[in-house]
Design a protein around this motif. Structure first.
Motif, short mmCIF file in Angstrom:
data_model
loop_
_atom_site.label_atom_id
_atom_site.label_comp_id
_atom_site.label_asym_id
_atom_site.label_seq_id
_atom_site.Cartn_x
_atom_site.Cartn_y
_atom_site.Cartn_z
N ASP A 1 -22.81 -99.28 62.41
CA ASP A 1 -23.83 -98.23 62.29
C ASP A 1 -24.36 -98.12 60.86
O ASP A 1 -25.52 -97.78 60.65
CB ASP A 1 -23.25 -96.88 62.73
CG ASP A 1 -23.06 -96.79 64.23
OD1 ASP A 1 -23.61 -97.64 64.96
OD2 ASP A 1 -22.35 -95.86 64.69
N ALA A 2 -23.50 -98.41 59.87
CA ALA A 2 -23.92 -98.34 58.47
C ALA A 2 -24.71 -99.57 58.04
O ALA A 2 -25.17 -99.66 56.91
CB ALA A 2 -22.70 -98.18 57.57
N ARG A 3 -24.87 -100.54 58.96
CA ARG A 3 -25.56 -101.80 58.69
C ARG A 3 -24.92 -102.53 57.50
O ARG A 3 -25.58 -103.10 56.64
CB ARG A 3 -27.04 -101.57 58.44
CG ARG A 3 -27.77 -101.05 59.67
CD ARG A 3 -29.26 -100.84 59.44
NE ARG A 3 -29.52 -99.74 58.53
CZ ARG A 3 -30.05 -99.86 57.33
NH1 ARG A 3 -30.40 -101.07 56.87
NH2 ARG A 3 -30.25 -98.81 56.56
N TRP B 1 -20.60 -90.57 51.68
CA TRP B 1 -19.23 -90.47 52.21
C TRP B 1 -19.38 -90.59 53.73
O TRP B 1 -19.71 -89.64 54.42
CB TRP B 1 -18.61 -89.14 51.82
CG TRP B 1 -17.11 -89.06 51.97
CD1 TRP B 1 -16.33 -89.71 52.86
CD2 TRP B 1 -16.23 -88.26 51.17
NE1 TRP B 1 -15.02 -89.39 52.70
CE2 TRP B 1 -14.92 -88.50 51.66
CE3 TRP B 1 -16.40 -87.36 50.11
CZ2 TRP B 1 -13.79 -87.87 51.11
CZ3 TRP B 1 -15.28 -86.74 49.57
CH2 TRP B 1 -13.99 -87.00 50.06
N LEU B 2 -19.12 -91.77 54.23
CA LEU B 2 -19.42 -92.07 55.63
C LEU B 2 -18.47 -91.38 56.61
O LEU B 2 -18.88 -90.99 57.71
CB LEU B 2 -19.38 -93.58 55.87
CG LEU B 2 -20.44 -94.40 55.14
CD1 LEU B 2 -20.11 -95.89 55.24
CD2 LEU B 2 -21.81 -94.12 55.73
N SER B 3 -17.20 -91.27 56.22
CA SER B 3 -16.23 -90.66 57.12
C SER B 3 -14.98 -90.28 56.34
O SER B 3 -14.61 -90.96 55.38
CB SER B 3 -15.85 -91.63 58.25
OG SER B 3 -14.83 -91.08 59.07
N HIS C 1 -25.09 -101.08 45.37
CA HIS C 1 -24.88 -102.12 46.39
C HIS C 1 -24.08 -101.60 47.58
O HIS C 1 -23.67 -102.38 48.42
CB HIS C 1 -24.15 -103.31 45.77
CG HIS C 1 -24.99 -104.11 44.82
ND1 HIS C 1 -25.66 -105.25 45.21
CD2 HIS C 1 -25.26 -103.93 43.51
CE1 HIS C 1 -26.31 -105.74 44.16
NE2 HIS C 1 -26.09 -104.96 43.12
N MET C 2 -23.87 -100.29 47.65
CA MET C 2 -23.00 -99.73 48.68
C MET C 2 -23.77 -98.94 49.73
O MET C 2 -24.67 -98.16 49.40
CB MET C 2 -21.94 -98.84 48.04
CG MET C 2 -20.95 -99.60 47.17
SD MET C 2 -19.78 -98.53 46.30
CE MET C 2 -18.95 -97.72 47.68
N ALA C 3 -23.37 -99.15 50.99
CA ALA C 3 -23.88 -98.30 52.07
C ALA C 3 -23.08 -97.01 52.15
O ALA C 3 -23.56 -96.02 52.68
CB ALA C 3 -23.80 -99.04 53.41
N GLY C 4 -21.85 -97.03 51.62
CA GLY C 4 -21.03 -95.83 51.62
C GLY C 4 -19.55 -96.17 51.60
O GLY C 4 -19.15 -97.33 51.55
N PHE C 5 -18.73 -95.12 51.65
CA PHE C 5 -17.28 -95.31 51.61
C PHE C 5 -16.61 -94.43 52.67
O PHE C 5 -17.17 -93.42 53.12
CB PHE C 5 -16.72 -94.99 50.22
CG PHE C 5 -16.96 -93.58 49.74
CD1 PHE C 5 -16.04 -92.57 50.00
CD2 PHE C 5 -18.09 -93.26 49.01
CE1 PHE C 5 -16.25 -91.27 49.54
CE2 PHE C 5 -18.32 -91.97 48.55
CZ PHE C 5 -17.40 -90.97 48.82
N ARG D 1 -25.16 -103.89 51.16
CA ARG D 1 -24.74 -102.70 51.92
C ARG D 1 -23.22 -102.78 52.16
O ARG D 1 -22.75 -102.98 53.28
CB ARG D 1 -25.51 -102.59 53.23
CG ARG D 1 -27.01 -102.35 53.02
CD ARG D 1 -27.70 -101.92 54.31
NE ARG D 1 -27.13 -100.71 54.88
CZ ARG D 1 -27.41 -99.47 54.47
NH1 ARG D 1 -28.25 -99.28 53.45
NH2 ARG D 1 -26.85 -98.44 55.05
N VAL D 2 -22.48 -102.61 51.07
CA VAL D 2 -21.03 -102.70 51.13
C VAL D 2 -20.46 -101.37 51.62
O VAL D 2 -20.88 -100.30 51.19
CB VAL D 2 -20.44 -103.04 49.75
CG1 VAL D 2 -18.92 -103.14 49.81
CG2 VAL D 2 -21.07 -104.31 49.21
N VAL D 3 -19.47 -101.45 52.51
CA VAL D 3 -18.69 -100.27 52.91
C VAL D 3 -17.27 -100.48 52.38
O VAL D 3 -16.66 -101.53 52.62
CB VAL D 3 -18.67 -100.08 54.43
CG1 VAL D 3 -17.69 -98.97 54.82
CG2 VAL D 3 -20.07 -99.73 54.94
#
Length: 341
Positions: A122-124, A109-111, A82-86, A62-64
């Motif tokens: 929050d994105a763990r 797209w987290l933010s 492998h990504m939680a988001g960017f 869960r990479v950010v």
């Protein structure tokens, strides 16, 4: 002479590089879903990142990531699964025309604002891939040490490594930083073959551009203009533009600046009299506004690049450490050759 602008060759060169490696927007290698499981006995692995040895018992899941270049390094390696988001502002260019359009669509797209601890918690996230001044900043209380306290690992963009002189950044040549990160991440996520294929293709692409680049006395003096009116923000020898300019056949006028991105005085720019100015296109003040400022700013009136209207525009994502760097070299080399015709 009419203005020089970035051209379609950049996109074509980048797409060709990704097709050659089989990496990028659509990675189809059969081990994609199984990469990073540890079943092959690959783990644990240890890499050196900004002078520190870091070990991984398994591939982060869960990479950010923060910012466009960092995000696209992950995409180029086919690691969006492998990504939680960017986190990324929406001022970094057209993302619909890049080879990683599909990866962008598949990844959250987290933010569009500043990355912070609350967001990644929050994105763990189990790992944050960012850099000093590419997200990490003591003034904002967002640092690798702070994330470690809440159980989140970090990987620092190699372009952003601090060199021990205050907060100055840069410990290796810009392209070496890109290749280092690709190889390190290849080991961390057990995709070393993909990483080596990308590095080999990028090296070939750069070598081909260098073979056609201007040489010797034909090399024009080049200044990178990022932003700023009272004082310009520019590139030193450790930021991406140094290798892009130099390998494309230019003489980087700020090559003696021992930092990545830094502010200098206009008097230094005037004294070094660049024959070409490369504008970094991003943000609320776009390339055309920057060009108008440069053309109208009285202290620059006698600078060769301004007198002869020799201004090149490259996108932000081409100039920060990213998989777009090699194609930017090919594009700029073509532009600089055009000056001598």
């Amino acid at each position: 002479m009419p203005n020089l602008v970035r051209h379609a060759a950049l996109a074509l060169a980048l797409t060709a590089a990704l097709v050659l490696t089989g990496c990028g927007a659509e990675v189809t290698s059969p081990d994609r879903k199984n990469s990073g499981t540890g079943a092959s006995g690959h783990y644990p692995v240890t890499v050196e990142n900004c002078g520190q040895r870091k070990s991984y018992a398994k591939a982060p899941q869960r990479v950010v990531t923060n910012d466009v270049g960092i995000t696209e390094i992950m995409f180029a390696l086919g690691l969006e699964d492998h990504m939680a988001g960017f986190v990324m502002p929406d001022d970094k260019g057209d993302l619909d025309s890049v080879p990683w359009k599909g990866a962008y669509q598949r990844t959250t797209w987290l933010s569009k604002k500043t990355i912070n601890k609350e967001l990644v918690v929050d994105a763990r996230a189990d790992l944050v891939f960012a850099g000093w001044n590419y997200g990490f900043n003591e003034g904002e209380g967002f640092t690798p040490a702070e994330l470690e306290r809440v159980g989140i690992d970090t990987y620092l963009l190699s372009e952003s490594c601090r060199n021990g002189r205050g907060k100055a950044r840069g410990v290796m040549a810009p392209l070496d930083a890109l290749y280092t990160d690709l190889r390190n991440l290849g080991r961390i996520f057990d995709v070393e073959d993909r990483a080596e294929a990308l590095v080999a293709t990028f090296r070939k692409q750069v070598a081909e551009a260098e073979a056609t680049a201007l040489k010797g006395a034909d090399r024009p003096r080049v200044f990178l203009y990022d932003d700023g009116q009272d004082k310009p923000l520019t590139s030193g020898r450790y930021a991406g533009p140094h290798d892009i300019i130099t390998r494309a056949g230019g003489d980087h006028v700020m090559k003696d600046l021992e930092d990545t991105w830094a502010t200098v005085g206009w008097e230094t720019v005037v004294e070094r009299d660049p024959e070409v100015i490369v504008i970094n296109d991003y943000g609320d003040v776009g390339a055309e506004q920057k060009r108008k400022f440069l053309k109208s700013y009285p202290p620059l009136a006698n600078v060769s690049a301004i007198k002869n209207d020799r201004i090149v525009v490259l996108d932000y994502a081409e100039l920060v450490e990213s998989p777009r760097n090699p194609a930017a070299i090919a594009s700029l080399a073509a532009d600089l050759r055009g000056l001598r015709r």
